[in-house]
Design a protein around this motif. Structure first.
Motif, PDB file in Angstrom:
ATOM      1  N   ARG A 134       0.822  -1.207   0.000  1.00 33.60           N
ATOM      2  CA  ARG A 134       0.000   0.000   0.000  1.00 33.60           C
ATOM      3  C   ARG A 134       0.855   1.256   0.000  1.00 33.60           C
ATOM      4  O   ARG A 134       0.580   2.214  -0.738  1.00 33.60           O
ATOM      5  CB  ARG A 134      -0.930   0.007   1.219  1.00 33.60           C
ATOM      6  N   ARG A 178       2.422   1.835  -3.434  1.00 33.23           N
ATOM      7  CA  ARG A 178       1.420   2.363  -4.362  1.00 33.23           C
ATOM      8  C   ARG A 178       1.149   3.843  -4.115  1.00 33.23           C
ATOM      9  O   ARG A 178       0.993   4.616  -5.054  1.00 33.23           O
ATOM     10  CB  ARG A 178       0.127   1.555  -4.241  1.00 33.23           C
ATOM     11  N   GLU A 214       2.014   5.371  -7.678  1.00 26.18           N
ATOM     12  CA  GLU A 214       0.832   5.312  -8.524  1.00 26.18           C
ATOM     13  C   GLU A 214       0.130   6.666  -8.605  1.00 26.18           C
ATOM     14  O   GLU A 214       0.061   7.401  -7.617  1.00 26.18           O
ATOM     15  CB  GLU A 214      -0.166   4.276  -7.980  1.00 26.18           C
ATOM     16  N   PRO A 230      -3.622   5.252  -6.339  1.00 25.65           N
ATOM     17  CA  PRO A 230      -3.341   3.989  -5.645  1.00 25.65           C
ATOM     18  C   PRO A 230      -4.509   3.010  -5.648  1.00 25.65           C
ATOM     19  O   PRO A 230      -4.310   1.806  -5.543  1.00 25.65           O
ATOM     20  CB  PRO A 230      -3.003   4.441  -4.215  1.00 25.65           C
ATOM     21  N   PRO A 267      -4.193   0.897  -9.405  1.00 25.54           N
ATOM     22  CA  PRO A 267      -2.756   0.855  -9.684  1.00 25.54           C
ATOM     23  C   PRO A 267      -2.427   0.443 -11.122  1.00 25.54           C
ATOM     24  O   PRO A 267      -3.051  -0.457 -11.680  1.00 25.54           O
ATOM     25  CB  PRO A 267      -2.233  -0.180  -8.683  1.00 25.54           C
ATOM     26  N   TYR A 315       1.014  -0.039 -11.891  1.00 23.15           N
ATOM     27  CA  TYR A 315       2.253  -0.810 -11.791  1.00 23.15           C
ATOM     28  C   TYR A 315       2.071  -2.121 -11.029  1.00 23.15           C
ATOM     29  O   TYR A 315       2.194  -3.201 -11.601  1.00 23.15           O
ATOM     30  CB  TYR A 315       3.342   0.046 -11.124  1.00 23.15           C
ATOM     31  N   LYS A 342      -0.068  -4.804  -9.633  1.00 24.76           N
ATOM     32  CA  LYS A 342      -1.426  -5.328  -9.759  1.00 24.76           C
ATOM     33  C   LYS A 342      -1.703  -6.386  -8.696  1.00 24.76           C
ATOM     34  O   LYS A 342      -0.814  -7.178  -8.349  1.00 24.76           O
ATOM     35  CB  LYS A 342      -1.607  -5.963 -11.141  1.00 24.76           C
ATOM     36  N   TYR A 400       0.601 -10.582  -5.902  1.00 27.68           N
ATOM     37  CA  TYR A 400       0.883  -9.328  -6.604  1.00 27.68           C
ATOM     38  C   TYR A 400       1.860  -9.557  -7.773  1.00 27.68           C
ATOM     39  O   TYR A 400       2.683 -10.459  -7.731  1.00 27.68           O
ATOM     40  CB  TYR A 400       1.473  -8.305  -5.636  1.00 27.68           C
TER      41      TYR A 400
END
Length: 235
Positions: free
Chosen positions: A205, A208, A212, A215, A218, A220, A222, A229
């Motif tokens: 978190r 992100r 991001e 966030p 996202p 980038y 995922k 992830y």
């Protein structure tokens, strides 16, 4: 071989002295501070490989101290607290700490955590120094430089903690591969996974929030629901 230096920060003299005895017996050089302000003064003049940091202290508490340290240093930080609730642990980790031990603690467990963190820190720094100059990792607009431990989005520098950086590198080096929270923890923390789902989730978190645009959506990192992830191959 030069001794690794550990800074112990706690307002309780007995705790400082107890940790000093155990770590000194294991061959570490130990520096001591009774509050965050004193700790920052020591860090400005001493080469320290790890900080053991109490949360509840007068003048400057451990949370604020941790945040100040993370402004320009990336050595491991182990938080100590008399409180054992999950929220205290999460709060400590989100400010940049690498590990958390609740008081009262087993001194042997603390020694094991210290050794593990220093091994990880030393290994990563060595690998970064030996990395090739063209070893940058590019993920879309995101550029990750293992040599300088820097992350940029375009020309904007992103300030990540050591753990956050390690997680990002792990995913970026393995685009398309889904990593479970267990695998991320064992790869980055170099420890056996127990109930550490929250620890990994908090770090994801925080990453992100820093890289991001949104966030909550996202681009980038995922989430593969129920699995883990990943970073997509086509970024």
């Amino acid at each position: 071989m030069e001794k690794e230096t550990v800074l112990v920060v706690d307002d309780e003299k007995e705790i400082r002295n107890l940790i000093d005895i155990y770590l000194s017996n294991e061959g570490f050089k130990v520096l001591k501070a009774e509050n965050g302000i004193e700790a920052l003064e020591i860090l400005s003049s001493e080469d320290v490989q790890l900080v053991v940091l109490d949360i509840m202290m007068p003048k400057m508490d451990g949370i604020e101290t941790c945040m100040k340290i993370r402004e320009n240093k990336n050595m491991p930080i182990i938080m100590l607290s008399a409180k054992g609730e999950d929220m205290d642990k999460i709060l400590g980790l989100t400010t940049g700490a690498d590990d958390y031990i609740a008081k009262p603690f087993n001194p042997l467990e603390l020694i094991a955590r210290v050794k593990s963190q220093i091994r990880r820190y030393t290994k990563l720094n060595t690998s970064y120094e030996e990395a090739k100059e063209d070893g940058n990792l590019d993920v879309g607009e995101l550029n990750i430089n293992p040599n300088t431990h820097e992350v940029k989005i375009g020309e904007k520098l992103v300030n990540l903690t050591k753990r956050e950086f390690d997680i990002l590198v792990l995913l970026a080096e393995n685009k398309g591969v889904v990593f479970s929270t267990e695998k991320i923890y064992e790869s980055v923390w170099q420890e056996e996974f127990y109930d550490c789902h929250n620890t990994v989730m908090v770090h994801i978190r925080k990453i992100r929030e820093k890289i991001e645009k949104d966030p909550r959506k996202p681009e980038y990192i995922k989430t593969v629901w129920g699995v883990g992830y990943k970073i997509e191959k086509n970024l």
